[in-house]
Design an enzyme around this catalytic site. Structure first.
Site, PDB file in Angstrom:
ATOM      1  N   SER A  17       0.855  -1.191   0.000  1.00  0.00           N
ATOM      2  CA  SER A  17       0.000   0.000   0.000  1.00  0.00           C
ATOM      3  C   SER A  17       0.884   1.232   0.000  1.00  0.00           C
ATOM      4  O   SER A  17       1.625   1.481   0.961  1.00  0.00           O
ATOM      5  CB  SER A  17      -0.897   0.015   1.240  1.00  0.00           C
ATOM      6  OG  SER A  17      -1.400   1.320   1.399  1.00  0.00           O
TER       7      SER A  17
ATOM      8  N   HIS B 278      -1.067  -1.271  -4.423  1.00  0.00           N
ATOM      9  CA  HIS B 278      -2.342  -0.944  -3.755  1.00  0.00           C
ATOM     10  C   HIS B 278      -2.415   0.564  -3.543  1.00  0.00           C
ATOM     11  O   HIS B 278      -1.536   1.161  -2.927  1.00  0.00           O
ATOM     12  CB  HIS B 278      -2.440  -1.689  -2.421  1.00  0.00           C
ATOM     13  CG  HIS B 278      -3.764  -1.524  -1.741  1.00  0.00           C
ATOM     14  ND1 HIS B 278      -4.897  -2.201  -2.134  1.00  0.00           N
ATOM     15  CD2 HIS B 278      -4.141  -0.741  -0.702  1.00  0.00           C
ATOM     16  CE1 HIS B 278      -5.916  -1.852  -1.358  1.00  0.00           C
ATOM     17  NE2 HIS B 278      -5.486  -0.947  -0.487  1.00  0.00           N
TER      18      HIS B 278
ATOM     19  N   ASP C 137      -4.603   3.674  -2.241  1.00  0.00           N
ATOM     20  CA  ASP C 137      -5.695   4.038  -1.325  1.00  0.00           C
ATOM     21  C   ASP C 137      -6.222   5.439  -1.603  1.00  0.00           C
ATOM     22  O   ASP C 137      -5.491   6.420  -1.465  1.00  0.00           O
ATOM     23  CB  ASP C 137      -5.198   3.966   0.124  1.00  0.00           C
ATOM     24  CG  ASP C 137      -5.009   2.541   0.584  1.00  0.00           C
ATOM     25  OD1 ASP C 137      -5.973   1.761   0.512  1.00  0.00           O
ATOM     26  OD2 ASP C 137      -3.887   2.197   1.005  1.00  0.00           O
TER      27      ASP C 137
ATOM     28  N   MET D 229      -8.804   8.253  -0.457  1.00  0.00           N
ATOM     29  CA  MET D 229      -9.643   8.692   0.681  1.00  0.00           C
ATOM     30  C   MET D 229     -10.118  10.115   0.451  1.00  0.00           C
ATOM     31  O   MET D 229      -9.370  10.941  -0.074  1.00  0.00           O
ATOM     32  CB  MET D 229      -8.826   8.635   1.967  1.00  0.00           C
ATOM     33  CG  MET D 229      -8.214   7.269   2.239  1.00  0.00           C
ATOM     34  SD  MET D 229      -7.389   7.241   3.829  1.00  0.00           S
ATOM     35  CE  MET D 229      -6.593   5.630   3.768  1.00  0.00           C
TER      36      MET D 229
ATOM     37  N   HIS E   7      -8.255   1.226  -4.325  1.00  0.00           N
ATOM     38  CA  HIS E   7      -9.190   0.984  -3.225  1.00  0.00           C
ATOM     39  C   HIS E   7      -9.881   2.306  -2.926  1.00  0.00           C
ATOM     40  O   HIS E   7      -9.279   3.203  -2.343  1.00  0.00           O
ATOM     41  CB  HIS E   7      -8.376   0.461  -2.008  1.00  0.00           C
ATOM     42  CG  HIS E   7      -9.163   0.328  -0.762  1.00  0.00           C
ATOM     43  ND1 HIS E   7      -8.570   0.105   0.472  1.00  0.00           N
ATOM     44  CD2 HIS E   7     -10.497   0.360  -0.520  1.00  0.00           C
ATOM     45  CE1 HIS E   7      -9.500   0.018   1.402  1.00  0.00           C
ATOM     46  NE2 HIS E   7     -10.680   0.185   0.829  1.00  0.00           N
TER      47      HIS E   7
ATOM     48  N   MET F 270     -12.079   4.667  -1.007  1.00  0.00           N
ATOM     49  CA  MET F 270     -12.744   4.957   0.267  1.00  0.00           C
ATOM     50  C   MET F 270     -13.364   6.337   0.097  1.00  0.00           C
ATOM     51  O   MET F 270     -12.942   7.324   0.716  1.00  0.00           O
ATOM     52  CB  MET F 270     -11.718   4.914   1.409  1.00  0.00           C
ATOM     53  CG  MET F 270     -11.285   3.504   1.752  1.00  0.00           C
ATOM     54  SD  MET F 270      -9.743   3.429   2.684  1.00  0.00           S
ATOM     55  CE  MET F 270      -8.569   3.462   1.340  1.00  0.00           C
TER      56      MET F 270
ATOM     57  N   MET G  92     -11.404  -5.798   5.010  1.00  0.00           N
ATOM     58  CA  MET G  92     -10.622  -4.877   5.837  1.00  0.00           C
ATOM     59  C   MET G  92     -10.372  -5.546   7.190  1.00  0.00           C
ATOM     60  O   MET G  92     -11.320  -5.989   7.850  1.00  0.00           O
ATOM     61  CB  MET G  92     -11.375  -3.562   6.067  1.00  0.00           C
ATOM     62  CG  MET G  92     -11.590  -2.690   4.846  1.00  0.00           C
ATOM     63  SD  MET G  92     -10.084  -2.252   3.965  1.00  0.00           S
ATOM     64  CE  MET G  92      -9.152  -1.372   5.237  1.00  0.00           C
TER      65      MET G  92
ATOM     66  N   ASP H 127      -6.600  -6.421   3.930  1.00  0.00           N
ATOM     67  CA  ASP H 127      -5.997  -5.080   4.014  1.00  0.00           C
ATOM     68  C   ASP H 127      -6.066  -4.552   5.443  1.00  0.00           C
ATOM     69  O   ASP H 127      -7.165  -4.331   5.970  1.00  0.00           O
ATOM     70  CB  ASP H 127      -6.767  -4.149   3.058  1.00  0.00           C
ATOM     71  CG  ASP H 127      -6.175  -2.745   2.971  1.00  0.00           C
ATOM     72  OD1 ASP H 127      -5.128  -2.488   3.585  1.00  0.00           O
ATOM     73  OD2 ASP H 127      -6.783  -1.909   2.260  1.00  0.00           O
TER      74      ASP H 127
END
Ligand code: DX5
Ligand code: ZN
Length: 231
Positions: free
Chosen positions: A9, A34, A36, A38, A68, A70, A139, A177
């Site tokens: 990540s 990976h 992320d 957000m 991913h 979020m 998660m 994750d």
């Protein structure tokens, strides 16, 4: 033997030197990047978007990029990530009003689609969309931050998800994750995961300005996965 894949990540990478960090971790044997995303709305943190994904592709990164999301809502940003070079796009069912539509949108954009389950989110969301997912991501921490501890109850949830996937007969990866390190990756693999996100467990392990600094942690993780496979 299971095709285990390690997905560092980049949340824990040095963002000032992101391209180099990603190159080095892939050269050390990582399989997937990976990524992320957000939004300071669905989760209380703010990170990176399609521009950074595109920048990694322009930098020459060819490995799969596992986006991913979020963020809430999810649909508007999906085509942007597809154009930016995403390989997988996963999202949280609570963040979409129409889960089936969001999954189809991801596949129609040419990417592989996945659903992400928070620690308290039931796997029942999978029931009517098993044929539309390429990845199930569990998660093992509450989303929003790197460096948290693995929630042990996720091991039982992994076993349930593995059984559902195997019964379905579909080709679906089972990713984990949060709090994944060299010292628990074998146990997590034995519970059924085949794709392992690790942020602080990889990037937090080596500070030195050495292009080979990720070799040893990746090798340890691979050895642990081999050990899990041989049990
Ligand atoms: C958390 C993110 C994770 C995070 C994992 O919301 O989804 O991908 O970077 O970090 P570690 O491996 O440090 O728990
Ligand atoms: Zn993540």
């Amino acid at each position: 033997m299971t095709d285990y894949q390690i997905a560092p990540s980049i949340l824990s990478a040095d963002f000032a030197r992101l391209g180099e960090e990603v190159e080095n971790v892939l050269a050390a044997g990582a399989d997937i990047v990976h990524f992320d995303v957000m939004d300071n709305h669905y989760v209380p943190n703010l990170t990176i978007g399609p521009l950074v994904c595109e920048a990694l592709r322009k930098h020459g990164i060819e490995a799969p990029i596992d986006v991913h999301l979020m963020v809430k809502p999810v649909d508007r940003i999906i085509p942007d990530f597809a154009s930016a070079g995403a390989s997988y796009i996963t999202f949280h069912p609570e963040a979409s009003e129409h889960i089936d539509r969001s999954l189809s949108l991801i596949r129609d954009s040419g990417c592989r689609a996945g659903l992400v389950f928070n620690p308290a989110t039931p796997l029942s969301y999978l029931e009517h969309v098993m044929d539309k997912v390429d990845m199930v991501l569990l998660m093992s921490v509450n989303p929003g931050f790197g460096g948290q501890s693995f929630i042990p109850a996720t091991l039982d949830k992994l076993r349930s998800a593995r059984a559902l996937i195997d019964e379905s007969g579909f080709d679906i990866r089972l990713e984990i994750d949060g709090g994944v390190k060299a010292d628990n990756i074998a146990e997590i693999a034995s519970a059924g995961a085949d794709t392992f996100v690790s942020g602080s467990g990889i990037f937090g392990c080596a500070q030195a300005d050495d292009p080979h600094r990720y070799d040893s942690i990746l090798r340890q993780m691979r050895d642990e996965l081999e050990r899990a496979a041989s049990i």
